[in-house]
Design a protein around this motif. Sequence first.
Motif, PDB file in Angstrom:
ATOM      1  N   UNK A   1     -40.733 -26.878   5.052  1.00 23.53           N
ATOM      2  CA  UNK A   1     -41.537 -25.731   4.765  1.00 23.53           C
ATOM      3  C   UNK A   1     -41.114 -24.807   4.027  1.00 23.53           C
ATOM      4  N   UNK A   2     -39.842 -24.488   4.043  1.00 28.29           N
ATOM      5  CA  UNK A   2     -39.117 -23.345   3.538  1.00 28.29           C
ATOM      6  C   UNK A   2     -38.980 -23.903   2.030  1.00 28.29           C
ATOM      7  N   UNK A   3     -38.788 -25.297   1.506  1.00 31.18           N
ATOM      8  CA  UNK A   3     -38.717 -25.776   0.165  1.00 31.18           C
ATOM      9  C   UNK A   3     -39.920 -25.561  -0.218  1.00 31.18           C
ATOM     10  N   UNK A   4     -41.145 -25.671   0.343  1.00 29.19           N
ATOM     11  CA  UNK A   4     -42.350 -25.583  -0.127  1.00 29.19           C
ATOM     12  C   UNK A   4     -42.737 -24.074  -0.437  1.00 29.19           C
ATOM     13  N   UNK A   5     -42.147 -23.335   0.272  1.00 27.78           N
ATOM     14  CA  UNK A   5     -42.483 -21.960  -0.066  1.00 27.78           C
ATOM     15  C   UNK A   5     -41.627 -21.389  -1.346  1.00 27.78           C
ATOM     16  N   UNK A   6     -40.368 -21.936  -1.290  1.00 26.40           N
ATOM     17  CA  UNK A   6     -39.574 -21.562  -2.392  1.00 26.40           C
ATOM     18  C   UNK A   6     -40.172 -22.059  -3.533  1.00 26.40           C
ATOM     19  N   UNK A   7     -40.405 -23.359  -3.535  1.00 28.10           N
ATOM     20  CA  UNK A   7     -41.003 -23.845  -4.821  1.00 28.10           C
ATOM     21  C   UNK A   7     -42.332 -23.157  -5.366  1.00 28.10           C
ATOM     22  N   UNK A   8     -43.172 -22.714  -4.631  1.00 28.95           N
ATOM     23  CA  UNK A   8     -44.484 -22.358  -4.765  1.00 28.95           C
ATOM     24  C   UNK A   8     -44.540 -20.680  -4.779  1.00 28.95           C
ATOM     25  N   UNK A   9     -43.067 -20.113  -4.731  1.00 27.05           N
ATOM     26  CA  UNK A   9     -42.933 -18.601  -4.658  1.00 27.05           C
ATOM     27  C   UNK A   9     -43.734 -18.087  -3.502  1.00 27.05           C
ATOM     28  N   UNK A  10     -43.809 -18.641  -2.426  1.00 26.16           N
ATOM     29  CA  UNK A  10     -44.451 -18.026  -1.270  1.00 26.16           C
ATOM     30  C   UNK A  10     -43.455 -17.348  -0.330  1.00 26.16           C
ATOM     31  N   UNK A  11     -43.534 -16.367   0.461  1.00 36.16           N
ATOM     32  CA  UNK A  11     -42.783 -15.601   1.431  1.00 36.16           C
ATOM     33  C   UNK A  11     -42.630 -16.543   2.554  1.00 36.16           C
ATOM     34  N   UNK A  12     -41.376 -16.297   3.003  1.00 34.98           N
ATOM     35  CA  UNK A  12     -41.145 -17.165   4.384  1.00 34.98           C
ATOM     36  C   UNK A  12     -42.260 -17.042   5.355  1.00 34.98           C
ATOM     37  N   UNK A  13     -42.618 -18.327   6.050  1.00 38.52           N
ATOM     38  CA  UNK A  13     -43.607 -18.131   7.083  1.00 38.52           C
ATOM     39  C   UNK A  13     -44.706 -18.553   6.469  1.00 38.52           C
ATOM     40  N   UNK A  14     -45.064 -18.790   5.064  1.00 34.65           N
ATOM     41  CA  UNK A  14     -46.391 -18.929   4.713  1.00 34.65           C
ATOM     42  C   UNK A  14     -46.930 -20.104   5.061  1.00 34.65           C
ATOM     43  N   UNK A  15     -46.200 -21.184   5.007  1.00 36.62           N
ATOM     44  CA  UNK A  15     -46.656 -22.413   5.277  1.00 36.62           C
ATOM     45  C   UNK A  15     -47.313 -22.663   6.667  1.00 36.62           C
ATOM     46  N   UNK A  16     -46.539 -21.872   7.524  1.00 42.04           N
ATOM     47  CA  UNK A  16     -46.882 -21.901   9.155  1.00 42.04           C
ATOM     48  C   UNK A  16     -48.187 -20.995   9.218  1.00 42.04           C
ATOM     49  N   UNK A  17     -48.631 -20.262   8.292  1.00 35.44           N
ATOM     50  CA  UNK A  17     -49.970 -19.311   8.425  1.00 35.44           C
ATOM     51  C   UNK A  17     -50.682 -20.263   8.009  1.00 35.44           C
TER      52      UNK A  17
ATOM     53  N   UNK B   1     -51.211 -23.394   8.006  1.00 37.10           N
ATOM     54  CA  UNK B   1     -51.310 -24.383   9.145  1.00 37.10           C
ATOM     55  C   UNK B   1     -52.077 -23.868  10.135  1.00 37.10           C
ATOM     56  N   UNK B   2     -51.875 -22.518  10.313  1.00 39.68           N
ATOM     57  CA  UNK B   2     -52.468 -21.881  11.496  1.00 39.68           C
ATOM     58  C   UNK B   2     -53.937 -21.314  11.131  1.00 39.68           C
ATOM     59  N   UNK B   3     -54.406 -21.812   9.815  1.00 37.59           N
ATOM     60  CA  UNK B   3     -55.864 -21.354   9.157  1.00 37.59           C
ATOM     61  C   UNK B   3     -55.804 -19.831   8.413  1.00 37.59           C
ATOM     62  N   UNK B   4     -54.526 -19.488   8.071  1.00 42.45           N
ATOM     63  CA  UNK B   4     -54.336 -18.160   7.429  1.00 42.45           C
ATOM     64  C   UNK B   4     -54.043 -18.656   6.022  1.00 42.45           C
TER      65      UNK B   4
END
Length: 126
Positions: free
Chosen positions: A41-57, A59-62
Amino acid sequence: MERRKEELGLSWPEIASRGGTTRETLLQARNGSSRLRSSTRRAIELGLSWAAGSVARILEGGQPTTMDEPVPRAAIESGDLSPQQVVKVLSALADLGDASLFWETYRTLYARVHGTALDESQDQIN
């Protein structure tokens, strides 16, 4: 993920490299073929320049939270900028309130992109 990849103008191998993971791991994540570990999840966030926790959001529909991606100095100096990067650079300069610096940069970028100096008749706004 696909939309953000396009926004950044990156390939999947580049995103994997930026995130410190492999292209195969990204492919599995994109296909939903495996459970996402926190490191993935963190690798995806870093690769896409997303803030930490973005993948979880997501997956929760956010929605993800994007981090402001700086424009590389070398890209500015060479004029090798995407349209989004040109807008970002010029917007940042406009925010500084220095009109002469803004127009000098605008003319320089115009010349690099078009291979010719900005014609005086096109410079009526200044």
